[in-house]
Design a protein around this motif. Sequence first.
Motif, PDB file in Angstrom:
ATOM      1  N   THR A  11       0.826  -1.209   0.000  1.00  0.00           N
ATOM      2  CA  THR A  11       0.000   0.000   0.000  1.00  0.00           C
ATOM      3  C   THR A  11       0.855   1.251   0.000  1.00  0.00           C
ATOM      4  OG1 THR A  11      -1.763  -1.158   1.183  1.00  0.00           O
ATOM      5  CG2 THR A  11      -1.804   1.253   1.237  1.00  0.00           C
ATOM      6  N   LEU A  12       1.893   1.271   0.852  1.00  0.00           N
ATOM      7  CA  LEU A  12       2.693   2.481   1.009  1.00  0.00           C
ATOM      8  C   LEU A  12       3.718   2.681  -0.103  1.00  0.00           C
ATOM      9  CD1 LEU A  12       3.368   2.438   4.868  1.00  0.00           C
ATOM     10  CD2 LEU A  12       1.696   3.814   3.610  1.00  0.00           C
ATOM     11  N   THR A  13       4.269   1.602  -0.638  1.00  0.00           N
ATOM     12  CA  THR A  13       5.346   1.754  -1.633  1.00  0.00           C
ATOM     13  C   THR A  13       4.888   1.498  -3.062  1.00  0.00           C
ATOM     14  OG1 THR A  13       6.055  -0.561  -1.425  1.00  0.00           O
ATOM     15  CG2 THR A  13       7.036   1.034   0.090  1.00  0.00           C
ATOM     16  N   ILE A  14       3.669   0.952  -3.237  1.00  0.00           N
ATOM     17  CA  ILE A  14       3.214   0.636  -4.592  1.00  0.00           C
ATOM     18  C   ILE A  14       1.793   1.138  -4.840  1.00  0.00           C
ATOM     19  CG2 ILE A  14       2.744  -1.207  -6.260  1.00  0.00           C
ATOM     20  CD1 ILE A  14       4.871  -2.880  -4.799  1.00  0.00           C
ATOM     21  N   GLY A  15       0.829   0.661  -4.039  1.00  0.00           N
ATOM     22  CA  GLY A  15      -0.582   0.910  -4.323  1.00  0.00           C
ATOM     23  C   GLY A  15      -0.949   2.369  -4.426  1.00  0.00           C
ATOM     24  N   VAL A  16      -0.755   3.120  -3.333  1.00  0.00           N
ATOM     25  CA  VAL A  16      -1.113   4.543  -3.334  1.00  0.00           C
ATOM     26  C   VAL A  16      -0.220   5.351  -4.278  1.00  0.00           C
ATOM     27  CG1 VAL A  16      -1.290   6.625  -1.912  1.00  0.00           C
ATOM     28  CG2 VAL A  16      -2.110   4.422  -1.032  1.00  0.00           C
ATOM     29  N   PRO A  17       1.117   5.206  -4.208  1.00  0.00           N
ATOM     30  CA  PRO A  17       1.951   6.004  -5.124  1.00  0.00           C
ATOM     31  C   PRO A  17       1.679   5.721  -6.598  1.00  0.00           C
ATOM     32  CG  PRO A  17       3.288   5.032  -3.380  1.00  0.00           C
ATOM     33  CD  PRO A  17       1.938   4.407  -3.282  1.00  0.00           C
ATOM     34  N   SER A  18       1.461   4.442  -6.953  1.00  0.00           N
ATOM     35  CA  SER A  18       1.272   4.122  -8.371  1.00  0.00           C
ATOM     36  C   SER A  18       0.009   4.751  -8.921  1.00  0.00           C
ATOM     37  CB  SER A  18       1.239   2.603  -8.564  1.00  0.00           C
ATOM     38  OG  SER A  18       0.103   2.039  -7.940  1.00  0.00           O
ATOM     39  N   PHE A  19      -1.020   4.894  -8.086  1.00  0.00           N
ATOM     40  CA  PHE A  19      -2.252   5.517  -8.574  1.00  0.00           C
ATOM     41  C   PHE A  19      -1.999   6.963  -8.968  1.00  0.00           C
ATOM     42  CE2 PHE A  19      -6.283   7.753  -8.002  1.00  0.00           C
ATOM     43  CZ  PHE A  19      -7.109   6.988  -8.817  1.00  0.00           C
ATOM     44  N   ALA A  70       7.347  11.439   0.769  1.00  0.00           N
ATOM     45  CA  ALA A  70       7.480  11.776   2.196  1.00  0.00           C
ATOM     46  C   ALA A  70       6.262  11.288   2.983  1.00  0.00           C
ATOM     47  CB  ALA A  70       7.652  13.279   2.366  1.00  0.00           C
ATOM     48  N   ALA A  71       5.075  11.412   2.391  1.00  0.00           N
ATOM     49  CA  ALA A  71       3.863  10.970   3.076  1.00  0.00           C
ATOM     50  C   ALA A  71       3.865   9.460   3.274  1.00  0.00           C
ATOM     51  CB  ALA A  71       2.638  11.399   2.270  1.00  0.00           C
ATOM     52  N   VAL A 123       6.372   5.246   9.510  1.00  0.00           N
ATOM     53  CA  VAL A 123       6.859   5.677  10.827  1.00  0.00           C
ATOM     54  C   VAL A 123       5.714   5.709  11.840  1.00  0.00           C
ATOM     55  CG1 VAL A 123       7.863   7.612  12.106  1.00  0.00           C
ATOM     56  CG2 VAL A 123       8.785   6.980   9.871  1.00  0.00           C
ATOM     57  N   VAL A 124       4.547   6.163  11.389  1.00  0.00           N
ATOM     58  CA  VAL A 124       3.374   6.206  12.273  1.00  0.00           C
ATOM     59  C   VAL A 124       2.996   4.803  12.733  1.00  0.00           C
ATOM     60  CG1 VAL A 124       0.904   6.709  12.355  1.00  0.00           C
ATOM     61  CG2 VAL A 124       2.476   8.381  11.375  1.00  0.00           C
ATOM     62  N   VAL A 125       3.028   3.839  11.791  1.00  0.00           N
ATOM     63  CA  VAL A 125       2.693   2.462  12.161  1.00  0.00           C
ATOM     64  C   VAL A 125       3.653   1.937  13.218  1.00  0.00           C
ATOM     65  CG1 VAL A 125       2.620   0.076  11.314  1.00  0.00           C
ATOM     66  CG2 VAL A 125       1.581   1.915   9.982  1.00  0.00           C
ATOM     67  N   LEU A 126       4.943   2.252  13.089  1.00  0.00           N
ATOM     68  CA  LEU A 126       5.930   1.778  14.049  1.00  0.00           C
ATOM     69  C   LEU A 126       5.835   2.507  15.393  1.00  0.00           C
ATOM     70  CD1 LEU A 126       9.140   1.405  11.845  1.00  0.00           C
ATOM     71  CD2 LEU A 126       7.587  -0.395  12.604  1.00  0.00           C
ATOM     72  N   LEU A 156      -1.390   0.495  16.305  1.00  0.00           N
ATOM     73  CA  LEU A 156      -1.023   0.056  14.950  1.00  0.00           C
ATOM     74  C   LEU A 156       0.080  -0.996  15.007  1.00  0.00           C
ATOM     75  CD1 LEU A 156      -1.073   3.458  13.003  1.00  0.00           C
ATOM     76  CD2 LEU A 156      -2.801   1.655  13.024  1.00  0.00           C
ATOM     77  N   GLN A 157       0.986  -0.875  15.993  1.00  0.00           N
ATOM     78  CA  GLN A 157       2.009  -1.909  16.172  1.00  0.00           C
ATOM     79  C   GLN A 157       1.362  -3.276  16.401  1.00  0.00           C
ATOM     80  OE1 GLN A 157       4.677  -0.999  19.356  1.00  0.00           O
ATOM     81  NE2 GLN A 157       5.511   0.866  18.405  1.00  0.00           N
ATOM     82  N   ARG A 158       0.361  -3.278  17.286  1.00  0.00           N
ATOM     83  CA  ARG A 158      -0.297  -4.550  17.591  1.00  0.00           C
ATOM     84  C   ARG A 158      -1.098  -5.051  16.395  1.00  0.00           C
ATOM     85  NH1 ARG A 158      -1.083  -1.710  22.457  1.00  0.00           N
ATOM     86  NH2 ARG A 158      -3.185  -1.104  21.800  1.00  0.00           N
ATOM     87  N   PHE A 159      -1.761  -4.132  15.689  1.00  0.00           N
ATOM     88  CA  PHE A 159      -2.596  -4.544  14.549  1.00  0.00           C
ATOM     89  C   PHE A 159      -1.743  -5.180  13.447  1.00  0.00           C
ATOM     90  CE2 PHE A 159      -4.774  -3.844  10.517  1.00  0.00           C
ATOM     91  CZ  PHE A 159      -6.055  -4.290  10.804  1.00  0.00           C
TER      92      PHE A 159
END
Length: 767
Positions: free
Chosen positions: A619-627, A714-715, A721-724, A729-732
């Motif tokens: 999602t972060l490195t392919i899905g959203v950016p590729s769109f 950057a986003a 970073v937010v997930v970590l 989110l860490q637990r999820f």
Amino acid sequence: MARGDVNDVPARSSRSVREIVRANVLTRFNAILGVLFLIVLVVGPVQDGLFGVVIVANTAIGIVQEVRAKRTLDGLAVVGEARPVVRRDGVARPVAASAIVLDDVIELGPGDKCVVDGRVTAADGLEIDESLLTGEADPVHKRPGDPVLSGSFVVAGSGAFTATRVGREAYAAQLAEEASRFTLVRSELRSGISEILRYVTWMMVPVAVGLVASQLYVQRHDWREAVRRMVGGIVPMVPEGLVLLTSVAFAIGVVRLGRRRCLVQELPAIEGLARVDTVCLDKTGTLTEGGMALTEVRTVDDAVADADVREVLAALGRAEPRPNASLRAIVDGCPDGSGRLRPADALPFSSARKYSGARLSGPDGGDGATWLLGAPDVLLPPGDPRLAEADALGARGLRVLLLARSGRAPHDPRVTQGARPAALVVLEQRLRGDAAETLAYFARQRVAAKVISGDNAVSVGAVAARLGLAGADEPVDARGLPGTPDAMAPAVERGTVFGRVTPRQKHDMVTALRSRGHVVAMTGDGVNDVLALKEADIGVAMGSGSAATRAVAQIVLLDDGFSALPSVVAEGRRVIGNITRVSRLFLTKTVYSVLLALLVVVSRVPYPFLPRHLTLLSTLTIGVPSFFLALAPGDERARPRFVRRVMRFALPAGVVAGAAAFASYVMARAVYGGAAGTREAQTSAATLTLFVVSMWVLTIVARPWTWWRVLLVAAMAAGFVVVLAVPVLQRFFALRLVGAEAPWGAAGIGAVACLVVEAVWRRNGEG
């Protein structure tokens, strides 16, 4: 109509909504991922099935975008469709082709397309081209009683015919439908993606079997955990968004061009535009406006008075029921006051002949005299002094016609022999205000522009020179070119401006350019351009042009805006350039997913990732950016060998990413040893490395940098970073960095891998 004798062949410009939904939902890749999603729902937990949301979102986006494109295409097709002139109750009026009924009388003029079968009832020099049906380019002279076939079109003269077969009974009735139907013809982009995905599908089954076996029998996981790990290894192999993004990019291209009043009749034409390196332009209607103005009638025969010349010109205009632009200007400039000359036995203008004529008789009847109006260099023998005078006028960018008198009948093949010149008719051609800027754009983009016209070569060269076209000072008279495409190829490739080109030569010139490896777009508006439009890689017709040109072209400029061509070319380049760009992202993921699965099977270690980890990374490195990248602006010229160019980067980058992630996983296992509860920490270290490398791949693919691309990357980094950082989110996502040695080691491995990926990019010559 009650009997069903109506021309009810359904003509669609796009797929139905039901077909769009089915095409986007019932795909091979939705089926694969759907099955894997159901498996995850059975074995749990539900967060490992996050990729199911991606399936729904991507499919919904595809449906919405294509429905938008359908509405645009349907609306434009209604504007651009042919409307035959039908004579009912003594009144001639245009109607929709689908409203024609059996026994309707349909009027014909130059450029009109025959939409039903029939039989000629009236003909005045009527010539019909049936090349779309038979492949024979020579027009057929039609007389009352002769058959007319749907799909043919008028090249000269006028007449009428009675509809004898309509609807599905008409011969070649599907041609009109096919001209404006949503089609997905074969293209390098689509076939390349299909080839890649076919290989991926073949690899999935053995890899899945190997993963399940290694997790069950080597790692001694229970079947639920083994299946979860297998799904985690298989899902990233499927570049589910690549096909979807290709369709979305094409569909949005249609919408964007539709806003510029460009009707795209075949979606892959957008891709073809990206590959165009040569544009062949017809002068009249493209570089110049369709209308003309009569500026001078210069008498060259002392025995003929100026008033008589203008009266003859007015009579010739009256003899043509559907005059072309030149004759309309002459009629407007020579109003017929007396009307004492009566035309008979008229010979309509033909682009192949380059002249028209008629026998004109006075009020006392008699045989009358034959008058011809056409190109001076066709009606006069070589060396005639009037030719020099005509060339001098043509060199100023004026259009010059010759009025001549002949002692033979108009239809006599030798009517031009011994014709006596009476006057030079000088017409002014108005240049399009946007033509110079458009030609300059093509020059900047290294797209060769070639002007191919039936007019005098000197005149065409003067017009092109006024527009700043390089090479216009050396016009070529096409009558001196060799007779075959192979023989004329060197001259056509070398030259820029060509005059006195016949319709067959236009076709041969496009063929010659294509034989030299050029990707050719042809623009035109008249019936003399049809053969060349058919032969070109991309045919571009003017909306006000003949129905025949609009039927065979892939793109129609409904507002006749020549300035829209740069936008059309740029749109094609944007689509194929962006799809090439995002393909590198998707296929890098596919390569590292396959490598990781193979390394796990060979080394007999637990699979390092759960499905939720790779869903987050995708999602972060392919899905959203590729769109966003797939819809970004861009005008980079497309290059051939799509699959090879994409895999030259994706294969080594994927190998580096997969090897780095696995190395980080092995390093973490060594750091944490067999301590209880460290599996999550081991996975987190591998995930960090894979994220770092994948982000660097994204930064490479996103080049050249712009403010919004920097913000996008950057986003995505901030999201990870937010997930970590956020405990919930860490637990999820089951991600938790433990200690300092393993996380810093993972970051270091990722940094080294980034340097290797950068070196691969630069080594390929794309840095």
